[in-house]
Design a protein around this motif. Structure first.
Motif, PDB file in Angstrom:
ATOM      1  N   ASP A 134     -15.584 119.586  20.368  1.00  0.00           N
ATOM      2  CA  ASP A 134     -15.581 120.230  21.684  1.00  0.00           C
ATOM      3  C   ASP A 134     -16.183 121.632  21.612  1.00  0.00           C
ATOM      4  OD1 ASP A 134     -14.435 117.984  22.725  1.00  0.00           O
ATOM      5  OD2 ASP A 134     -12.405 118.812  22.859  1.00  0.00           O
ATOM      6  N   ASN A 135     -15.939 122.312  20.501  1.00  0.00           N
ATOM      7  CA  ASN A 135     -16.417 123.682  20.342  1.00  0.00           C
ATOM      8  C   ASN A 135     -17.711 123.767  19.540  1.00  0.00           C
ATOM      9  OD1 ASN A 135     -14.137 125.701  21.375  1.00  0.00           O
ATOM     10  ND2 ASN A 135     -13.118 123.944  20.415  1.00  0.00           N
ATOM     11  N   LYS A 136     -18.279 122.579  19.196  1.00  0.00           N
ATOM     12  CA  LYS A 136     -19.541 122.523  18.451  1.00  0.00           C
ATOM     13  C   LYS A 136     -19.529 123.490  17.263  1.00  0.00           C
ATOM     14  CE  LYS A 136     -22.167 121.136  22.553  1.00  0.00           C
ATOM     15  NZ  LYS A 136     -22.032 119.726  22.213  1.00  0.00           N
ATOM     16  N   VAL A 137     -18.446 123.376  16.479  1.00  0.00           N
ATOM     17  CA  VAL A 137     -18.227 124.349  15.401  1.00  0.00           C
ATOM     18  C   VAL A 137     -19.331 124.282  14.356  1.00  0.00           C
ATOM     19  CG1 VAL A 137     -16.636 125.088  13.587  1.00  0.00           C
ATOM     20  CG2 VAL A 137     -15.735 124.306  15.785  1.00  0.00           C
ATOM     21  N   PHE A 138     -19.751 123.089  13.996  1.00  0.00           N
ATOM     22  CA  PHE A 138     -20.809 122.967  12.984  1.00  0.00           C
ATOM     23  C   PHE A 138     -22.065 123.702  13.442  1.00  0.00           C
ATOM     24  CE2 PHE A 138     -24.456 120.354  11.346  1.00  0.00           C
ATOM     25  CZ  PHE A 138     -24.387 120.800  10.034  1.00  0.00           C
ATOM     26  N   ASN A 139     -22.482 123.430  14.667  1.00  0.00           N
ATOM     27  CA  ASN A 139     -23.688 124.082  15.183  1.00  0.00           C
ATOM     28  C   ASN A 139     -23.505 125.592  15.330  1.00  0.00           C
ATOM     29  OD1 ASN A 139     -23.527 121.162  16.475  1.00  0.00           O
ATOM     30  ND2 ASN A 139     -25.671 121.675  16.233  1.00  0.00           N
ATOM     31  N   ARG A 140     -22.318 126.008  15.736  1.00  0.00           N
ATOM     32  CA  ARG A 140     -22.028 127.441  15.874  1.00  0.00           C
ATOM     33  C   ARG A 140     -22.189 128.152  14.542  1.00  0.00           C
ATOM     34  NH1 ARG A 140     -16.970 128.982  19.574  1.00  0.00           N
ATOM     35  NH2 ARG A 140     -16.749 130.448  17.851  1.00  0.00           N
ATOM     36  N   VAL A 141     -21.597 127.554  13.500  1.00  0.00           N
ATOM     37  CA  VAL A 141     -21.648 128.199  12.188  1.00  0.00           C
ATOM     38  C   VAL A 141     -23.075 128.211  11.653  1.00  0.00           C
ATOM     39  CG1 VAL A 141     -20.803 128.099   9.813  1.00  0.00           C
ATOM     40  CG2 VAL A 141     -19.257 127.560  11.701  1.00  0.00           C
ATOM     41  N   VAL A 142     -23.788 127.095  11.816  1.00  0.00           N
ATOM     42  CA  VAL A 142     -25.180 127.026  11.353  1.00  0.00           C
ATOM     43  C   VAL A 142     -26.031 128.076  12.069  1.00  0.00           C
ATOM     44  CG1 VAL A 142     -27.272 125.614  11.304  1.00  0.00           C
ATOM     45  CG2 VAL A 142     -25.076 124.604  10.668  1.00  0.00           C
ATOM     46  N   ASP A 143     -25.871 128.174  13.371  1.00  0.00           N
ATOM     47  CA  ASP A 143     -26.666 129.137  14.140  1.00  0.00           C
ATOM     48  C   ASP A 143     -26.358 130.573  13.749  1.00  0.00           C
ATOM     49  OD1 ASP A 143     -27.802 127.021  15.460  1.00  0.00           O
ATOM     50  OD2 ASP A 143     -26.520 127.175  17.239  1.00  0.00           O
ATOM     51  N   ARG A 144     -25.112 130.865  13.462  1.00  0.00           N
ATOM     52  CA  ARG A 144     -24.705 132.235  13.139  1.00  0.00           C
ATOM     53  C   ARG A 144     -25.085 132.649  11.724  1.00  0.00           C
ATOM     54  NH1 ARG A 144     -18.866 132.915  11.400  1.00  0.00           N
ATOM     55  NH2 ARG A 144     -19.995 132.301   9.531  1.00  0.00           N
ATOM     56  N   ASN A 145     -25.028 131.698  10.781  1.00  0.00           N
ATOM     57  CA  ASN A 145     -25.286 132.036   9.376  1.00  0.00           C
ATOM     58  C   ASN A 145     -26.712 132.529   9.195  1.00  0.00           C
ATOM     59  OD1 ASN A 145     -22.706 131.306   8.767  1.00  0.00           O
ATOM     60  ND2 ASN A 145     -23.228 129.494   7.557  1.00  0.00           N
ATOM     61  N   ASP A 146     -26.876 133.508   8.312  1.00  0.00           N
ATOM     62  CA  ASP A 146     -28.204 134.086   8.094  1.00  0.00           C
ATOM     63  C   ASP A 146     -28.513 134.298   6.616  1.00  0.00           C
ATOM     64  OD1 ASP A 146     -26.477 136.152   7.502  1.00  0.00           O
ATOM     65  OD2 ASP A 146     -27.136 137.459   9.130  1.00  0.00           O
ATOM     66  N   GLY A 147     -27.849 133.541   5.759  1.00  0.00           N
ATOM     67  CA  GLY A 147     -28.042 133.739   4.320  1.00  0.00           C
ATOM     68  C   GLY A 147     -29.031 132.793   3.684  1.00  0.00           C
ATOM     69  N   GLY A 148     -29.950 132.230   4.450  1.00  0.00           N
ATOM     70  CA  GLY A 148     -30.909 131.286   3.900  1.00  0.00           C
ATOM     71  C   GLY A 148     -30.585 129.869   4.328  1.00  0.00           C
ATOM     72  N   THR A 149     -31.477 128.948   3.997  1.00  0.00           N
ATOM     73  CA  THR A 149     -31.324 127.547   4.404  1.00  0.00           C
ATOM     74  C   THR A 149     -30.934 126.684   3.213  1.00  0.00           C
ATOM     75  OG1 THR A 149     -32.966 127.801   6.152  1.00  0.00           O
ATOM     76  CG2 THR A 149     -32.518 125.566   5.419  1.00  0.00           C
ATOM     77  N   PHE A 150     -30.064 125.735   3.461  1.00  0.00           N
ATOM     78  CA  PHE A 150     -29.695 124.755   2.430  1.00  0.00           C
ATOM     79  C   PHE A 150     -29.874 123.364   3.017  1.00  0.00           C
ATOM     80  CE2 PHE A 150     -26.696 121.866   0.350  1.00  0.00           C
ATOM     81  CZ  PHE A 150     -27.087 122.024  -0.968  1.00  0.00           C
ATOM     82  N   ILE A 151     -30.668 122.528   2.317  1.00  0.00           N
ATOM     83  CA  ILE A 151     -30.973 121.176   2.796  1.00  0.00           C
ATOM     84  C   ILE A 151     -30.547 120.156   1.756  1.00  0.00           C
ATOM     85  CG2 ILE A 151     -32.772 119.582   3.557  1.00  0.00           C
ATOM     86  CD1 ILE A 151     -34.422 122.096   4.322  1.00  0.00           C
ATOM     87  N   LEU A 152     -29.521 119.405   2.096  1.00  0.00           N
ATOM     88  CA  LEU A 152     -29.125 118.231   1.312  1.00  0.00           C
ATOM     89  C   LEU A 152     -29.669 117.031   2.081  1.00  0.00           C
ATOM     90  CD1 LEU A 152     -25.575 117.520  -0.176  1.00  0.00           C
ATOM     91  CD2 LEU A 152     -27.145 115.734   0.535  1.00  0.00           C
ATOM     92  N   HIS A 153     -30.659 116.364   1.497  1.00  0.00           N
ATOM     93  CA  HIS A 153     -31.299 115.248   2.201  1.00  0.00           C
ATOM     94  C   HIS A 153     -30.521 113.966   1.943  1.00  0.00           C
ATOM     95  CE1 HIS A 153     -34.188 112.861   4.201  1.00  0.00           C
ATOM     96  NE2 HIS A 153     -34.791 112.384   3.136  1.00  0.00           N
ATOM     97  N   ASP A 154     -30.128 113.327   3.021  1.00  0.00           N
ATOM     98  CA  ASP A 154     -29.251 112.158   2.939  1.00  0.00           C
ATOM     99  C   ASP A 154     -30.021 110.912   2.542  1.00  0.00           C
ATOM    100  OD1 ASP A 154     -26.794 110.834   3.202  1.00  0.00           O
ATOM    101  OD2 ASP A 154     -27.250 110.210   5.246  1.00  0.00           O
ATOM    102  N   GLY A 155     -29.550 110.234   1.517  1.00  0.00           N
ATOM    103  CA  GLY A 155     -30.101 108.938   1.164  1.00  0.00           C
ATOM    104  C   GLY A 155     -29.553 107.894   2.114  1.00  0.00           C
ATOM    105  N   PRO A 156     -30.412 107.102   2.761  1.00  0.00           N
ATOM    106  CA  PRO A 156     -29.928 106.224   3.837  1.00  0.00           C
ATOM    107  C   PRO A 156     -29.213 104.987   3.310  1.00  0.00           C
ATOM    108  CG  PRO A 156     -32.293 105.893   3.503  1.00  0.00           C
ATOM    109  CD  PRO A 156     -31.878 107.015   2.582  1.00  0.00           C
ATOM    110  N   PRO A 157     -27.949 104.779   3.713  1.00  0.00           N
ATOM    111  CA  PRO A 157     -27.287 103.514   3.372  1.00  0.00           C
ATOM    112  C   PRO A 157     -27.858 102.391   4.227  1.00  0.00           C
ATOM    113  CG  PRO A 157     -25.899 104.801   4.821  1.00  0.00           C
ATOM    114  CD  PRO A 157     -27.087 105.666   4.501  1.00  0.00           C
ATOM    115  N   TYR A 158     -27.685 101.153   3.760  1.00  0.00           N
ATOM    116  CA  TYR A 158     -28.115 100.004   4.553  1.00  0.00           C
ATOM    117  C   TYR A 158     -27.198  99.818   5.758  1.00  0.00           C
ATOM    118  CZ  TYR A 158     -31.617  98.102   1.366  1.00  0.00           C
ATOM    119  OH  TYR A 158     -32.736  97.910   0.607  1.00  0.00           O
ATOM    120  N   ALA A 159     -27.801  99.590   6.896  1.00  0.00           N
ATOM    121  CA  ALA A 159     -27.034  99.342   8.123  1.00  0.00           C
ATOM    122  C   ALA A 159     -26.736  97.849   8.212  1.00  0.00           C
ATOM    123  CB  ALA A 159     -27.830  99.811   9.337  1.00  0.00           C
TER     124      ALA A 159
END
Length: 1096
Positions: A134-159
């Motif tokens: 409801d508070n979009k906490v993940f997006n809020r924290v990502v938008d506010r953080n300014d210490g660089g970018t971290f990308i963990l690329h997800d390996g796709p499981p079979y659907a």
């Protein structure tokens, strides 16, 4: 004087009271001997030792996680029979219990909090997740953080089905890392993905249809059903991943069936094709008759229980080259080449016999033994061929080193008549036993050994990789008389229509025996490639396929591997070995549900049409319409303008791409197409089987097109096994379902065996195992995890409840803190520093151990135990209580943040119950725990001197020995609770004696020895005064070889204080409050009686 600097930023707490912990030079012991954790296979450590080094030595859990707390009955527990009088009396009164006199009950500061003891995970965790959403906490924290970018690329499981514990392990590990990086001020971009094409999904669709429905199934209808199935499965799996507490861009995941993804995949294929890395050829590939398609190495599994029909066969030699003609002339026409094979069905495709130029070969004469072969115990499973029953003279060529082995195997005497080199055997000619073709003897490579067989290798270039390479060298015919179903074609003559893995195999063996070419047949148990989807055997079969020429960029791939960080380190060796020796990658599949290989074939010449213009045009179409367009558009519509007038001369290809090419293109379709992502990713994290799967396919496509690896670091984890180390299977009944772990068994008697644990307990298990090898889970382990979670929750509840009336303004400056509190800050700082290092190294099991030992065991058993007196009866606003609350606040704010990546629901639950606001550096209030940032390093706290640290180490050890003596006194009825005791100490070391005496006369009660021992009195006796004569219960604490502290215990002096239950000679001295000691008198006299409620 200013309060602690860490409280100084507006109303914030912990700027310098931040608690990032590090190992410092000082020693740090926090586990009491009286209550420690036993680890199976490891000695139970009595004290948790932090020496001033860079790491903490931890005991591995060996994945069994069999640990248990020593109960107070097992040892001299420091808190056994501790006086809980004031607390219990006040609680009982608050609950309506009868008491003779409860007039001081309201002066006791009982803990108070709305934070529940029970997790109630089935209700509370979804509520917390809704709060985040409801508070979009993940997006809020990502938008506010300014210490660089971290990308963990997800390996796709079979659907293609429900999730299992392997999925849970994988996704939770990723989430722990992402949440830690969020707290570290990184912009974390995590895009979940799904692999939506391929045979697994196609099979699911086909299995759901009856025979009548399958008849009307056009490619487009099949693709529509497959797409719907995949999308429905994605929704189901996504809901499960979110229930695990995994954060990510769930509203915008990547699916390999999305048009933009498919277009990017076509682009990667086109780039490789234009660089010359894609070609079409007739080569032997793994072929699955049960799936009717080619397979890649990553689509195979190798069960060790497969039994093949192995045979020893002879081919009659008809010619020898000049160097050998004289030597072999005397043995003709009775001379034969002896070969061994585990695939008799490939004999019709035989084109040569290969020998090793470096080996020596023997011409041997066969002499049957007198005993019957079948009666030999070692050979009862095999049968000899009819040829050995003939009385004709017979000579064979075999490797000379194998003569003794073959004698024993066949039950024959092999008399050596001549020795020749493998090099000299080249170009000998023999007659094929089935169709009488004349075939050559050729030189093979080092794959020809004397480890098994005869040292001569039956060579069928259409059915083996080494055979194929040798065949190219000698221009041998590539025969493969087998169709898509795995049956012999007309090219196989009399065997036409027979199943090569069944009756066709038997027919070939029988024919060879009838024509006197079979020496022996026997079953052979070995690893054999199976289709990982259908669980049926595969064959090696030459077909027209599309390949990626790995040889063209192999060295670049090997170089790139060396630049990647691999965790664990040995993973580099594994992927290096697989990449260095892998053959060209067969990327075409004969299936409908997938991305088409964008090629057209000329109707007459069969030549492929594929160039930059055609690929770019098809990429554009698929990007707009999706890959279905390949099936519903005409050739004319699919061809660019330049070729449309010749459209009638071409047909579309029907092959689709290997799904590993699909997922292996994700770096291009996701990392390079989304503006907030970049390539290479910081991290890939998948199971160890992906060294030959996604890790390798991603590496090869990226190297071929970009010349670099798509990842900077790679983490691999093992498989999930049951508690006995067995693979989970429904037949064994040992499957642990992550949904059942979280939600419990849905009705029935299984509810007791499978209670509701919630996602955090599942996540705690993930953090507890060393994931770099296979891990175990089961009911017992989950119960242990639940117990640890419950104790951790209880610790956090204690902290919250005792801070209910504390505000930042109440903080005590560091220099004014009692030494016990300064030591507590040093301890918690070391813990957080060590945990930070473990997060950075992705060693979560160490975090689990440290939290378990420090938070659950040590705080409860020492600091909390000692603190209760000053917290409850020391006076609401007294210095000692506020000092203790200052430490509790530091401990709470440190602990809640270091556990947040692992136990986010628990951490958020705690945060929402904080009795004070927490503000970060920019002055804003952290409404959610992940807005609070990671604890910062406080050098001042870590500057606690080495001398002081060693002294407190000795105090903790001394406390343990004092408890032992008191336990004896208790067992002999001298005392009841520890508050009925007085402790005497006499130290042989003058320095130690002086420090102990100083603690006895301390101005603040927190550092007083009797408060640390939880006794009513403590006295230090000079060595010159001797020992008290009336003390009958004694013990000794040996510091070093010569330095000792004598310990004595007697009954405490004076009367029992009605309020704190300590004994004091001052009880009775105050007319207004004759039943109180001086401390309680001062508290009651100075403060109005508060109205306090019991802990909720």
């Amino acid at each position: 004087m200013p309060r602690l600097e860490s409280f100084a930023v507006n109303s914030s707490f912990l700027t310098t009271i931040e608690v990032p912990m590090a190992l410092h030079n000082s020693s740090y012991k926090v586990l009491s001997q009286g209550n420690c954790w036993n680890f199976r296979g490891a000695t139970c450590v009595s004290l948790f030792n932090f020496r001033r080094s860079s790491s903490i030595k931890l005991f591995p859990l060996a994945n069994t996680l069999s640990y248990q707390a020593c109960s107070s009955g097992d040892s001299f527990h420091p808190s056994k029979r501790r006086s809980r009088g004031p607390v219990m009396a006040a609680k009982k009164t608050a609950e309506g219990a009868k008491q003779e006199d409860g007039k001081y009950k309201d002066t006791v500061n009982l803990p108070k909090t709305t934070f529940g003891m029970r997790a109630n995970a089935s209700v509370k965790e979804p509520e917390i997740q809704k709060l985040w959403e409801d508070n979009k906490v993940f997006n809020r924290v990502v938008d506010r953080n300014d210490g660089g970018t971290f990308i963990l690329h997800d390996g796709p499981p079979y659907a293609n089905g429900d999730l299992h514990m392997g999925h849970a392990l994988n996704k939770i590990l990723k989430d722990i890392i992402n949440r830690y990086k969020l707290l570290q001020n990184f912009k974390v971009h995590y895009v979940p993905g799904w692999d939506c094409h391929g045979l697994p999904i196609e099979l699911k669709v086909l299995q759901s249809l009856d025979q009548e429905a399958r008849k009307d199934l056009t490619p487009l209808k099949l693709r529509a059903k497959a797409a719907k199935f995949a999308k429905d499965t994605v929704k189901t799996q996504m809901a499960s991943f979110k229930r695990y507490g995994v954060w990510g861009y769930w509203d915008n995941p990547y699916l390999t069936l999305n048009p933009e993804y498919e277009a990017a995949q076509i682009e990667v294929f086109g780039q490789m094709a234009l660089k010359g890395y894609i070609y079409r050829g007739r080569k032997p590939v793994y072929w699955s008759p049960s799936s009717r398609t080619a397979l890649a190495e990553a689509e195979l599994e190798y069960p060790e229980v497969h039994v093949s029909k192995s045979i020893y066969v002879i081919f009659r030699v008809v010619k020898a080259p000049p160097p050998l003609s004289g030597l072999l002339e005397d043995f003709l026409p009775y001379l034969h080449l002896a070969i061994w094979t585990t695939t008799p069905w490939t004999i019709p495709a035989n084109a040569a016999v290969a020998v090793n130029a470096k080996l020596q070969y023997a011409v041997v004469e066969l002499h049957p033994h007198a005993e019957d072969f079948s009666s030999s115990p070692g050979n009862r499973k095999g049968r000899l061929g009819t040829v050995l029953k003939e009385e004709k003279k017979s000579f064979l060529i075999v490797a000379s080193d194998l003569v003794p082995t073959l004698e024993a195997k066949w039950g024959m005497k092999l008399v050596v008549k001549q020795i020749v080199s493998g090099l000299d055997l080249e170009n000998c000619r023999y007659i094929h036993p089935i169709d009488n073709r004349e075939c050559p003897v050729v030189l093979g490579d080092d794959y020809i050994t004397t480890d098994s067989g005869t040292g001569l290798v039956h060579t069928a270039p259409g059915h083996g990789q080494e055979d194929y390479i040798t065949g190219l060298k000698y221009g041998l015919p590539i025969l493969s008389p087998v169709d898509d179903d795995g049956t012999f074609t007309a090219e196989a003559g009399q065997f036409c229509g027979l199943d090569v893995l069944g009756d066709g195999n038997v027919a070939v063996v029988n024919y060879l025996d009838d024509c006197l070419s079979l020496i022996m047949e026997e079953p052979y148990k070995h690893k054999y490639p199976y289709d990982w989807r259908t669980k049926r055997p595969t064959i090696f079969r030459a077909t027209e396929q599309w390949f990626a020429s790995v040889e063209g960029f192999r060295q670049a791939a090997m170089n790139a591997i060396g630049k990647v960080t691999w965790i664990p380190a040995q993973a580099e060796n594994r992927i290096s070995a697989m990449t260095s020796c892998r053959s060209d990658w067969c990327i075409s599949r004969q299936r409908t549900w997938g991305v088409p290989i964008p090629v057209f074939y000329h109707k007459e010449s069969k030549e492929p049409l594929m160039n930059e213009e055609t690929i770019e045009h098809i990429k554009s179409i698929i990007g707009q319409k999706g890959s279905d367009a390949w099936w519903y558009l005409t050739v004319e519509e699919l061809l660019p303008d330049k070729y449309r007038d010749k459209a009638s001369e071409f047909v579309k290809g029907t092959d689709t791409m290997d799904v590993w090419f699909d997922s292996g293109s994700s770096w291009a379709a996701v990392l390079e197409k989304r503006n907030y992502l970049s390539c290479p990713a910081d991290l890939y994290l998948e199971g160890t089987d992906q060294h030959r799967g996604w890790f390798q396919s991603s590496l090869l496509t990226s190297i071929a097109t970009n010349g670099k690896a798509p990842y900077s670091s790679v983490i691999t984890h093992g498989f999930v096994l049951d508690e006995k180390g067995l693979k989970m299977s429904k037949s064994l009944g040992n499957v642990v379902d992550p949904r059942t772990v979280i939600e419990g068994a849905q009705g029935g008697k299984d509810q007791r065996d499978a209670p509701v644990y919630g996602a955090d307990v599942l996540r705690l298990w993930v953090s507890s195992v060393d994931y770099t090898s296979d891990v175990m889970v089961g009911p017992q382990i989950l119960r242990q995890m639940s117990d640890i979670y419950r104790k951790l929750r209880g610790t956090l509840r204690y902290l919250l409840a005792n801070l209910h009336d504390w505000k930042v303004k109440d903080a005590i400056p560091y220099n004014d803190l009692p030494r016990i509190d300064q030591h507590a800050l040093f301890q918690v700082q070391n813990v957080v520093k060590s945990i930070t290092e473990s997060y950075e190294k992705y060693q979560f099991f160490k975090i689990f151990q440290i939290i378990q030992r420090f938070v659950i065991v040590d705080l409860s058993n020492f600091y909390f135990d000692v603190a209760k007196d000053r917290l409850y009866v020391g006076g609401t606003s007294s210095f000692t209580r506020r000092s203790c609350q200052t430490i509790l606040a530091a401990q709470l704010l440190s602990i809640v943040r270091i556990i947040a990546p692992i136990l986010p629901h628990l951490a958020e639950d705690v945060w929402q119950n904080l009795p004070f606001e927490y503000t970060i550096k920019d002055g804003s209030v952290a409404r959610f725990v992940f807005e609070s940032r990671w604890p910062e390093l406080n050098e001042r706290w870590l500057a606690f001197s080495n001398e002081e640290t060693e002294f407190w180490e000795k105090i903790l050890e001394l406390r343990t020995e004092v408890n032992k003596v008191m336990e004896v006194a208790r067992s002999e009825k001298l005392i009841g609770s520890s508050l009925e005791a007085k402790v005497y100490l006499q130290a042989s070391d003058p320095g130690m004696s002086a420090r102990l005496h100083q603690m006895c006369t301390s101005n603040n009660e927190a550092d007083s020895l009797h408060r640390i021992f939880i006794t009513s009195q403590a006295e230090v006796i000079s060595t010159s005064n001797g020992k008290p004569e009336n003390v009958t219960h004694t013990g000794e604490y040996q510091i070093q070889e010569k330095n000792k502290v004598w310990i004595g215990v007697s009954r405490a002096e004076g009367l029992k204080c009605e309020r704190c239950w300590n004994y004091s000679t001052q009880v009775g001295s105050f007319s207004e409050h004759p039943t109180l000691c001086s401390r309680c008198y001062n508290v009651v006299a100075a403060e109005p009686l508060p109205s306090l409620a019991a802990v909720s």
